[in-house]
Design a protein around this motif. Structure first.
Motif, short mmCIF file in Angstrom:
data_model
loop_
_atom_site.label_atom_id
_atom_site.label_comp_id
_atom_site.label_asym_id
_atom_site.label_seq_id
_atom_site.Cartn_x
_atom_site.Cartn_y
_atom_site.Cartn_z
N ILE A 101 85.51 78.84 110.09
CA ILE A 101 86.90 78.53 110.42
C ILE A 101 87.81 78.78 109.22
N ARG A 102 87.36 78.38 108.05
CA ARG A 102 88.16 78.60 106.84
C ARG A 102 88.33 80.10 106.57
N THR A 103 87.25 80.87 106.78
CA THR A 103 87.33 82.31 106.58
C THR A 103 88.31 82.95 107.54
N TYR A 104 88.25 82.53 108.79
CA TYR A 104 89.17 83.08 109.80
C TYR A 104 90.62 82.77 109.45
N MET A 105 90.91 81.52 109.15
CA MET A 105 92.30 81.12 108.93
C MET A 105 92.87 81.74 107.66
N ALA A 106 92.03 81.96 106.65
CA ALA A 106 92.52 82.51 105.39
C ALA A 106 92.65 84.03 105.43
N ASN A 107 91.80 84.71 106.21
CA ASN A 107 91.73 86.16 106.12
C ASN A 107 91.97 86.92 107.41
N TYR A 108 91.95 86.23 108.54
CA TYR A 108 92.18 86.88 109.83
C TYR A 108 93.19 86.08 110.67
N PRO A 109 94.30 85.67 110.07
CA PRO A 109 95.25 84.82 110.81
C PRO A 109 95.85 85.55 112.00
N GLU A 110 96.13 84.81 113.04
CA GLU A 110 96.80 85.34 114.24
C GLU A 110 95.98 86.41 114.95
N GLN A 117 82.88 65.63 121.93
CA GLN A 117 82.67 64.83 120.74
C GLN A 117 82.82 65.69 119.48
N GLY A 118 82.23 66.89 119.52
CA GLY A 118 82.35 67.78 118.38
C GLY A 118 83.75 68.32 118.19
N TRP A 119 84.47 68.52 119.30
CA TRP A 119 85.82 69.08 119.25
C TRP A 119 86.78 68.16 118.50
N ARG A 120 86.56 66.88 118.60
CA ARG A 120 87.42 65.94 117.88
C ARG A 120 87.38 66.21 116.38
N MET A 121 86.22 66.58 115.88
CA MET A 121 86.08 66.87 114.46
C MET A 121 86.57 68.28 114.15
N VAL A 122 86.10 69.27 114.91
CA VAL A 122 86.41 70.67 114.63
C VAL A 122 87.90 70.95 114.74
N LEU A 143 91.52 73.07 112.17
CA LEU A 143 92.39 74.17 112.59
C LEU A 143 93.85 73.85 112.31
N ASP A 144 94.63 74.88 112.04
CA ASP A 144 96.07 74.66 111.94
C ASP A 144 96.65 74.47 113.34
N ASP A 145 97.84 73.91 113.41
CA ASP A 145 98.43 73.56 114.70
C ASP A 145 98.58 74.76 115.62
N ARG A 146 98.98 75.88 115.07
CA ARG A 146 99.22 77.07 115.89
C ARG A 146 97.92 77.57 116.52
N THR A 147 96.85 77.62 115.74
CA THR A 147 95.56 78.05 116.28
C THR A 147 95.04 77.06 117.30
N ARG A 148 95.15 75.78 116.97
CA ARG A 148 94.66 74.74 117.89
C ARG A 148 95.36 74.81 119.25
N SER A 149 96.63 75.15 119.25
CA SER A 149 97.39 75.18 120.50
C SER A 149 97.00 76.36 121.39
#
Length: 280
Positions: A201-210, A226-231, A235-241
């Motif tokens: 997730i960190r790799t995606y958000m830092a290097n493959y945004p949008e 249950q896992g989604w609450r953590m994951v 995520l940033d708000d835009r990706t999560r939406s």
């Protein structure tokens, strides 16, 4: 909580849709990069542009692979600018860090190393569907399962991640997005690789945004919620939406983005193309 609006709430930006102020900021961003706009990556030669045309992924990948030096295009820079809410300085920092990371990691090599990966692609956990959605976006179907049942190899997992992200680049070009169906039917505690998932997730958000346009998680049982609450907190708000979670096969949601004739049968459509065996 899972998103219920998804694509309907997230505006997609392309070069032609920018207003005057946004266009000026994109120009400022490109100018700020100066001579540092060249990185080594795969060149995109012949992008399929049919919104509903059949895509032979293997032939397409073989035809379009070639290493070259290219400048950061306006569509690519725009994705970083959107990810930083059109803040030019923040986007410039993000782009420079991306260039440094890309030059060191060279993730494009993973596309050419697919055959050497430990059976992940052959096990059909990641399926590039041969049809596009209503917006012309490539469709990827990800099967939730234990990706490396007999191998504890961090580097192999990373190369598998790069393979998916770089294949998306081949199919989308610098500015395009993908539509993703994530099938959580077989997902359980034994499947969850928390450390690697967080890294991905960190790799995606830092290097493959949008890059993600829309994701529909289907067959989401109790364990997924249950896992989604953590994951979702990673995520940033835009990706999560852009992510919509449903407990059934997802047909009522997927049909908003794909024609029925192109939706796999297992998700309520009438398309029999492809193979979607769920690995055990």
């Amino acid at each position: 909580q899972p998103s219920t609006g998804g694509e309907d709430l997230v505006e997609f930006y392309d070069i032609d849709s920018l207003n005057e102020k946004q266009s000026e900021k994109l120009k400022l961003l490109l100018d700020s990069l100066g001579e540092d706009r060249t990185i080594v990556k795969l060149s995109l030669i012949d992008t399929p542009n049919s919104a509903v045309g059949v895509i032979d992924i293997k032939k397409f990948r073989k035809k379009n692979l070639s290493s070259s030096r290219v400048t950061i295009s306006a569509p690519l820079a725009l994705r970083f600018l959107v990810a930083r809410a059109f803040e030019v300085e923040d986007a410039a920092v993000m782009l420079r860090e991306f260039c440094e990371w890309y030059d060191v990691e060279q993730p494009f090599n993973a596309v050419q190393l697919t055959r050497s990966l430990p059976g992940v692609v052959d096990r059909k956990e990641i399926n590039w569907w041969p049809h596009r959605d209503r917006f012309g976006r490539p469709v990827v179907i990800a099967i939730g399962c234990r990706h490396f049942p007999n191998l504890d190899d961090w580097d192999a997992k990373v190369q598998h991640m790069y393979w998916g992200l770089e294949t998306a680049h081949l199919l989308c070009g610098d500015g395009g997005q993908i539509f993703c169906i994530c099938d959580a039917a077989e997902l359980g505690f034994r499947n969850l690789e928390i450390e690697f998932l967080q890294h991905a997730i960190r790799t995606y958000m830092a290097n493959y945004p949008e890059r993600l346009g829309k994701c529909v998680v289907v067959n989401a049982a109790y364990i997924f919620h249950q896992g989604w609450r953590m994951v979702s907190g990673w995520l940033d708000d835009r990706t999560r939406s852009k992510i919509e979670v449903v407990d059934d096969n997802g047909y009522s949601v997927i049909r908003r983005y794909m024609e029925d004739m192109y939706i796999p049968k297992r998700y309520g459509g009438s398309c029999e193309d492809g193979i979607l065996d769920v690995p055990k």
